[in-house]
Design an enzyme around this catalytic site. Structure first.
Site, PDB file in Angstrom:
ATOM      1  N   CYS A 111      27.656  12.966 -42.072  1.00  0.00           N
ATOM      2  CA  CYS A 111      27.865  13.564 -43.394  1.00  0.00           C
ATOM      3  C   CYS A 111      29.373  13.544 -43.640  1.00  0.00           C
ATOM      4  O   CYS A 111      30.100  12.880 -42.904  1.00  0.00           O
ATOM      5  CB  CYS A 111      27.243  14.955 -43.500  1.00  0.00           C
ATOM      6  SG  CYS A 111      27.992  16.214 -42.451  1.00  0.00           S
ATOM      7  N   THR A 119      31.897  15.729 -43.223  1.00  0.00           N
ATOM      8  CA  THR A 119      32.687  16.179 -42.067  1.00  0.00           C
ATOM      9  C   THR A 119      31.937  15.981 -40.752  1.00  0.00           C
ATOM     10  O   THR A 119      32.533  16.090 -39.684  1.00  0.00           O
ATOM     11  CB  THR A 119      32.972  17.687 -42.188  1.00  0.00           C
ATOM     12  OG1 THR A 119      31.695  18.348 -42.287  1.00  0.00           O
ATOM     13  CG2 THR A 119      33.827  18.006 -43.393  1.00  0.00           C
ATOM     14  N   ASP A 179      24.190  11.831 -45.429  1.00  0.00           N
ATOM     15  CA  ASP A 179      24.151  12.275 -46.826  1.00  0.00           C
ATOM     16  C   ASP A 179      25.094  11.355 -47.614  1.00  0.00           C
ATOM     17  O   ASP A 179      25.567  10.331 -47.076  1.00  0.00           O
ATOM     18  CB  ASP A 179      24.488  13.773 -46.942  1.00  0.00           C
ATOM     19  CG  ASP A 179      25.964  14.071 -46.693  1.00  0.00           C
ATOM     20  OD1 ASP A 179      26.722  13.141 -46.333  1.00  0.00           O
ATOM     21  OD2 ASP A 179      26.370  15.235 -46.862  1.00  0.00           O
ATOM     22  N   HIS A 231      26.603  19.371 -14.115  1.00  0.00           N
ATOM     23  CA  HIS A 231      26.309  19.144 -15.537  1.00  0.00           C
ATOM     24  C   HIS A 231      24.815  19.323 -15.811  1.00  0.00           C
ATOM     25  O   HIS A 231      24.420  19.875 -16.836  1.00  0.00           O
ATOM     26  CB  HIS A 231      26.783  17.753 -15.970  1.00  0.00           C
ATOM     27  CG  HIS A 231      28.272  17.601 -15.869  1.00  0.00           C
ATOM     28  ND1 HIS A 231      29.144  18.498 -16.430  1.00  0.00           N
ATOM     29  CD2 HIS A 231      29.039  16.676 -15.239  1.00  0.00           C
ATOM     30  CE1 HIS A 231      30.390  18.128 -16.171  1.00  0.00           C
ATOM     31  NE2 HIS A 231      30.351  17.022 -15.436  1.00  0.00           N
ATOM     32  N   HIS A 284      28.875  14.326 -19.570  1.00  0.00           N
ATOM     33  CA  HIS A 284      28.729  15.746 -19.219  1.00  0.00           C
ATOM     34  C   HIS A 284      27.546  16.436 -19.892  1.00  0.00           C
ATOM     35  O   HIS A 284      26.887  17.267 -19.279  1.00  0.00           O
ATOM     36  CB  HIS A 284      29.999  16.517 -19.607  1.00  0.00           C
ATOM     37  CG  HIS A 284      31.181  16.173 -18.760  1.00  0.00           C
ATOM     38  ND1 HIS A 284      32.308  16.954 -18.691  1.00  0.00           N
ATOM     39  CD2 HIS A 284      31.421  15.126 -17.942  1.00  0.00           C
ATOM     40  CE1 HIS A 284      33.192  16.406 -17.880  1.00  0.00           C
ATOM     41  NE2 HIS A 284      32.673  15.282 -17.415  1.00  0.00           N
TER      42      HIS A 284
END
Ligand code: RB5
Length: 357
Positions: A272, A274, A215, A341, A305
């Protein structure tokens, strides 16, 4: 071959092509800025140039150097190539990957049964090699020391010991060295390109496709990332946005995640402000395991993992340099294939299935 007196080290400019070629042709050692690091180069095909380079570098006699070629078809003259090797050359040359192949008997200068070859990704250097013929090179640093990336660093170590240094700036990472002499590829030295990416390129036969999206909060980072991904040899599918004008991250992230989910892209990287909104959006899409990452260690572990297929980052949280380091590590780390995993990932898939009913 006349040996050039190496007592005075000339500092040449990149434009001094004729002089650079002449010194190399006379058997001199020239430090050249390359797309990886500064390399000490000598002309191939002459035993004395290799002996001289070995002495200057304080290297063990017989320890091989890397042969830089100017064209892919030159490699045939030096190496015995399998079909798989042709694929490797097609995909990774020119570039920052050196391959060790089984050697043909034609090169008397090199008594090893194998030969390490790279085609640099630098038109200036290619032009030099085209005129001198393939060059043997070794990093312009002593074993175990920091690589040289600038003229001064080369002169600090080799002034008076080499014939010339070409003033410039090199890349800062040594080439990845991969041993391709056997059936299985073996990583000999880590570099910019990971073994995992090289292995994948043989089975996939082509470039790995990366879907990217951002964004306005991630736009600037995305643009930098895009250029680097192309430089690193990926095919990039950019889902936008195209400016810093305020937009809704889901409008761009969803199509990118869909491309990964449907196999139109191998992996995705979304940004974006954050990284949170982008990662929440991506994780709503079937088959997506998206990790929001802000440090290199987590980038590696989430591949090992979680086998994450989308990487989310925050353009307002990390700087561009950290973003590139994270992307590099994330893209070059394989899933560990560890059964515990694998079991955990399968359980996530079961939850996803149950929720989609
Ligand atoms: C946009 O201002 C911001 O909210 C967005 O980029 C992101 O941080 C959302 O999680």
């Amino acid at each position: 071959m006349k040996m050039v007196n190496a007592m005075k080290t000339l500092v040449l400019k990149k434009e001094d092509v004729t002089e650079i070629i002449s010194i190399l042709n006379q058997g001199g050692i020239v430090a050249l800025p390359t797309d990886t690091v500064y390399g000490l180069a000598v002309k191939s095909g002459h035993l004395e140039t290799i002996e001289k380079l070995t002495r200057v570098k304080n290297r063990e006699i017989g320890k091989p150097f890397i042969l830089l070629v100017s064209a892919k078809n030159q490699i045939n003259e030096f190496a015995v190539l399998k079909r798989r090797d042709q694929k490797l050359i097609k995909r990774w040359m020119p570039g920052a990957t050196t391959f060790i192949f089984n050697k043909k008997d034609t090169d008397s200068q090199n008594s090893n049964p194998t030969i390490a070859i790279r085609m640099p990704d630098d038109p200036w250097l290619i032009n030099i090699i085209r005129k001198t013929g393939p060059l043997y090179v070794s990093g312009a640093n002593y074993s175990g020391e920091k690589v040289a990336t600038a003229t001064k660093e080369v002169l600090d170590k080799f002034e008076g010991k080499i014939d010339a240094v070409v003033d410039g700036v090199s890349g800062d990472t040594k080439s990845t060295i991969i041993d391709a002499t056997g059936g299985k590829l073996v990583l000999i030295r880590e570099g910019l390109i990971g073994l995992y990416e090289v292995e994948r390129s043989i089975t996939d036969g082509g470039k790995m496709k990366i879907a990217i999206a951002a964004d306005h909060g991630g736009f600037a980072h995305k643009e930098v990332l895009k250029q680097k991904l192309i430089e690193w040899g990926y095919e990039v599918n950019d889902f936008g946005t195209d400016s810093e004008e305020s937009v809704d991250y889901s409008d761009f992230v969803y199509p990118a995640a869909k491309a990964v989910s449907e196999g139109r892209a191998d992996k995705g990287i979304i940004i974006c402000g954050t990284g949170i909104g982008a990662s929440i959006t991506a994780n709503k899409v079937h088959g997506i395991r998206c990790a929001l990452v802000s440090d290199v260690t987590v980038a590696e572990v989430t591949r090992l993992h979680n086998d994450t297929n989308i990487l989310a980052m925050g353009g307002r949280v990390i700087n561009e340099d950290t973003m590139l380091k994270i992307a590099r590590v994330w893209l070059s780390t394989p899933f560990s294939e560890d059964s515990r995993h694998q079991r955990r990932i399968s359980k996530i898939a079961e939850i996803e299935k149950a929720e989609e009913k």
